[in-house]
Scaffold this motif. Structure first.
Motif, PDB file in Angstrom:
ATOM      1  N   LEU A 132       0.849  -1.188   0.000  1.00  0.00           N
ATOM      2  CA  LEU A 132       0.000   0.000   0.000  1.00  0.00           C
ATOM      3  C   LEU A 132       0.882   1.234   0.000  1.00  0.00           C
ATOM      4  CD1 LEU A 132      -2.592  -0.983   2.762  1.00  0.00           C
ATOM      5  CD2 LEU A 132      -2.947  -0.985   0.300  1.00  0.00           C
ATOM      6  N   THR A 133       0.502   2.220  -0.771  1.00  0.00           N
ATOM      7  CA  THR A 133       1.195   3.501  -0.704  1.00  0.00           C
ATOM      8  C   THR A 133       0.855   4.142   0.643  1.00  0.00           C
ATOM      9  OG1 THR A 133      -0.658   4.730  -1.640  1.00  0.00           O
ATOM     10  CG2 THR A 133       0.945   3.815  -3.207  1.00  0.00           C
ATOM     11  N   ASP A 134       1.636   5.134   1.057  1.00  0.00           N
ATOM     12  CA  ASP A 134       1.318   5.847   2.304  1.00  0.00           C
ATOM     13  C   ASP A 134      -0.071   6.455   2.238  1.00  0.00           C
ATOM     14  OD1 ASP A 134       3.635   5.250   3.607  1.00  0.00           O
ATOM     15  OD2 ASP A 134       4.518   7.248   3.440  1.00  0.00           O
ATOM     16  N   ARG A 135      -0.451   6.954   1.071  1.00  0.00           N
ATOM     17  CA  ARG A 135      -1.768   7.570   0.901  1.00  0.00           C
ATOM     18  C   ARG A 135      -2.877   6.531   1.113  1.00  0.00           C
ATOM     19  NH1 ARG A 135      -2.347  12.268  -0.753  1.00  0.00           N
ATOM     20  NH2 ARG A 135      -0.427  12.340  -1.909  1.00  0.00           N
ATOM     21  N   ALA A 136      -2.716   5.346   0.534  1.00  0.00           N
ATOM     22  CA  ALA A 136      -3.718   4.288   0.699  1.00  0.00           C
ATOM     23  C   ALA A 136      -3.757   3.795   2.148  1.00  0.00           C
ATOM     24  CB  ALA A 136      -3.424   3.133  -0.256  1.00  0.00           C
ATOM     25  N   LEU A 137      -2.595   3.675   2.763  1.00  0.00           N
ATOM     26  CA  LEU A 137      -2.541   3.252   4.157  1.00  0.00           C
ATOM     27  C   LEU A 137      -3.194   4.293   5.067  1.00  0.00           C
ATOM     28  CD1 LEU A 137      -1.626   1.154   6.197  1.00  0.00           C
ATOM     29  CD2 LEU A 137       0.581   2.329   6.309  1.00  0.00           C
ATOM     30  N   ALA A 138      -2.962   5.573   4.800  1.00  0.00           N
ATOM     31  CA  ALA A 138      -3.594   6.639   5.590  1.00  0.00           C
ATOM     32  C   ALA A 138      -5.108   6.554   5.478  1.00  0.00           C
ATOM     33  CB  ALA A 138      -3.099   8.011   5.127  1.00  0.00           C
ATOM     34  N   ALA A 139      -5.600   6.344   4.269  1.00  0.00           N
ATOM     35  CA  ALA A 139      -7.050   6.244   4.072  1.00  0.00           C
ATOM     36  C   ALA A 139      -7.610   5.040   4.814  1.00  0.00           C
ATOM     37  CB  ALA A 139      -7.367   6.161   2.582  1.00  0.00           C
ATOM     38  N   LEU A 140      -6.913   3.934   4.797  1.00  0.00           N
ATOM     39  CA  LEU A 140      -7.366   2.716   5.450  1.00  0.00           C
ATOM     40  C   LEU A 140      -7.308   2.836   6.976  1.00  0.00           C
ATOM     41  CD1 LEU A 140      -8.210  -0.272   5.033  1.00  0.00           C
ATOM     42  CD2 LEU A 140      -5.784  -0.833   5.167  1.00  0.00           C
ATOM     43  N   LEU A 141      -6.163   3.285   7.491  1.00  0.00           N
ATOM     44  CA  LEU A 141      -5.983   3.371   8.941  1.00  0.00           C
ATOM     45  C   LEU A 141      -6.871   4.416   9.598  1.00  0.00           C
ATOM     46  CD1 LEU A 141      -2.114   3.191   9.438  1.00  0.00           C
ATOM     47  CD2 LEU A 141      -3.806   1.503  10.141  1.00  0.00           C
ATOM     48  N   CYS A 142      -7.049   5.536   8.941  1.00  0.00           N
ATOM     49  CA  CYS A 142      -7.702   6.685   9.576  1.00  0.00           C
ATOM     50  C   CYS A 142      -9.178   6.830   9.233  1.00  0.00           C
ATOM     51  CB  CYS A 142      -6.964   7.964   9.205  1.00  0.00           C
ATOM     52  SG  CYS A 142      -5.210   7.914   9.660  1.00  0.00           S
ATOM     53  N   ALA A 143      -9.703   5.987   8.377  1.00  0.00           N
ATOM     54  CA  ALA A 143     -11.116   6.087   7.986  1.00  0.00           C
ATOM     55  C   ALA A 143     -12.001   6.007   9.220  1.00  0.00           C
ATOM     56  CB  ALA A 143     -11.473   4.977   7.005  1.00  0.00           C
ATOM     57  N   GLY A 144     -12.830   7.009   9.391  1.00  0.00           N
ATOM     58  CA  GLY A 144     -13.774   7.017  10.504  1.00  0.00           C
ATOM     59  C   GLY A 144     -13.200   7.425  11.847  1.00  0.00           C
ATOM     60  N   CYS A 145     -11.941   7.801  11.895  1.00  0.00           N
ATOM     61  CA  CYS A 145     -11.351   8.216  13.170  1.00  0.00           C
ATOM     62  C   CYS A 145     -11.904   9.585  13.561  1.00  0.00           C
ATOM     63  CB  CYS A 145      -9.835   8.282  13.069  1.00  0.00           C
ATOM     64  SG  CYS A 145      -9.071   8.757  14.645  1.00  0.00           S
ATOM     65  N   PRO A 146     -12.366   9.728  14.802  1.00  0.00           N
ATOM     66  CA  PRO A 146     -12.966  10.995  15.225  1.00  0.00           C
ATOM     67  C   PRO A 146     -11.962  12.090  15.587  1.00  0.00           C
ATOM     68  CG  PRO A 146     -13.053   9.430  17.020  1.00  0.00           C
ATOM     69  CD  PRO A 146     -12.497   8.697  15.825  1.00  0.00           C
ATOM     70  N   VAL A 147     -10.682  11.761  15.635  1.00  0.00           N
ATOM     71  CA  VAL A 147      -9.691  12.758  16.065  1.00  0.00           C
ATOM     72  C   VAL A 147      -8.580  12.961  15.035  1.00  0.00           C
ATOM     73  CG1 VAL A 147     -10.159  12.538  18.535  1.00  0.00           C
ATOM     74  CG2 VAL A 147      -8.467  11.036  17.466  1.00  0.00           C
ATOM     75  N   GLN A 148      -8.933  12.920  13.761  1.00  0.00           N
ATOM     76  CA  GLN A 148      -7.929  13.098  12.716  1.00  0.00           C
ATOM     77  C   GLN A 148      -7.244  14.457  12.817  1.00  0.00           C
ATOM     78  OE1 GLN A 148      -9.443  12.304   8.787  1.00  0.00           O
ATOM     79  NE2 GLN A 148     -10.230  10.312   9.376  1.00  0.00           N
ATOM     80  N   ASP A 149      -8.005  15.516  13.031  1.00  0.00           N
ATOM     81  CA  ASP A 149      -7.406  16.855  13.116  1.00  0.00           C
ATOM     82  C   ASP A 149      -6.475  16.965  14.317  1.00  0.00           C
ATOM     83  OD1 ASP A 149      -8.820  17.609  10.882  1.00  0.00           O
ATOM     84  OD2 ASP A 149     -10.285  18.826  11.975  1.00  0.00           O
ATOM     85  N   GLU A 150      -6.889  16.444  15.446  1.00  0.00           N
ATOM     86  CA  GLU A 150      -6.067  16.501  16.653  1.00  0.00           C
ATOM     87  C   GLU A 150      -4.776  15.724  16.455  1.00  0.00           C
ATOM     88  OE1 GLU A 150      -9.306  15.937  16.491  1.00  0.00           O
ATOM     89  OE2 GLU A 150     -10.300  17.224  17.958  1.00  0.00           O
ATOM     90  N   CYS A 151      -4.869  14.584  15.806  1.00  0.00           N
ATOM     91  CA  CYS A 151      -3.702  13.754  15.512  1.00  0.00           C
ATOM     92  C   CYS A 151      -2.734  14.484  14.581  1.00  0.00           C
ATOM     93  CB  CYS A 151      -4.189  12.450  14.889  1.00  0.00           C
ATOM     94  SG  CYS A 151      -2.899  11.282  14.451  1.00  0.00           S
ATOM     95  N   LEU A 152      -3.283  15.085  13.540  1.00  0.00           N
ATOM     96  CA  LEU A 152      -2.458  15.825  12.588  1.00  0.00           C
ATOM     97  C   LEU A 152      -1.783  17.013  13.262  1.00  0.00           C
ATOM     98  CD1 LEU A 152      -1.452  16.309   9.734  1.00  0.00           C
ATOM     99  CD2 LEU A 152      -3.653  17.391   9.219  1.00  0.00           C
ATOM    100  N   GLU A 153      -2.527  17.782  14.031  1.00  0.00           N
ATOM    101  CA  GLU A 153      -1.956  18.925  14.750  1.00  0.00           C
ATOM    102  C   GLU A 153      -0.845  18.476  15.691  1.00  0.00           C
ATOM    103  OE1 GLU A 153      -1.447  22.887  16.211  1.00  0.00           O
ATOM    104  OE2 GLU A 153      -2.469  22.181  14.418  1.00  0.00           O
ATOM    105  N   LEU A 154      -1.069  17.391  16.405  1.00  0.00           N
ATOM    106  CA  LEU A 154      -0.064  16.865  17.330  1.00  0.00           C
ATOM    107  C   LEU A 154       1.213  16.489  16.587  1.00  0.00           C
ATOM    108  CD1 LEU A 154       0.661  15.889  20.207  1.00  0.00           C
ATOM    109  CD2 LEU A 154      -0.353  13.678  19.568  1.00  0.00           C
ATOM    110  N   GLU A 155       1.077  15.804  15.486  1.00  0.00           N
ATOM    111  CA  GLU A 155       2.251  15.389  14.703  1.00  0.00           C
ATOM    112  C   GLU A 155       3.016  16.591  14.167  1.00  0.00           C
ATOM    113  OE1 GLU A 155       5.048  13.150  12.379  1.00  0.00           O
ATOM    114  OE2 GLU A 155       4.003  12.859  14.262  1.00  0.00           O
TER     115      GLU A 155
END
Length: 115
Positions: free
Chosen positions: A51-74
């Protein structure tokens, strides 16, 4: 929508998290983040696939309620040294996002200074 305008929209979306302390973001992501709670017997379902990183991101993060918080933290904690998938974005997208993400701000632990 161009890639640049998409990244600008993401940066604007993250602005609402400016005043949230980094420690609070970390606690929210660890408590609520989907990837912290997904467990698998043996290898995860995608382990045998390429899987490309983009495909893995879509798979892992689908439906996650804290995507923005995770991104900001990173972005706060790793900046240009980012690796892997965080906040539903692969590392190349996060590096491109840094030019739009606020470097000078009024975050409580940053004391309102440039980083």
């Amino acid at each position: 929508m161009t890639e640049n305008s998409r990244l600008i929209d993401i940066a604007r979306q993250l602005a609402r998290l400016r005043r949230v302390p980094t420690a609070s973001l970390a606690e929210i992501v660890q408590r609520t983040g989907k990837c912290w709670w997904e467990t698998y017997e043996g290898d995860p379902p995608w382990a045998a696939e390429y899987l490309t990183d983009r495909a893995l991101a879509a798979l892992l993060c689908a439906g996650c309620p804290v995507q923005d918080e995770c991104l900001e933290l990173e972005l706060r904690t790793h900046g240009t040294h980012t690796v892997g998938v965080w906040g539903a974005l692969p590392e190349d997208d996060r590096r491109a996002l840094l030019q739009h993400w606020p470097w000078t701000d009024d975050r409580p632990e940053e004391g309102g200074t440039a980083r």
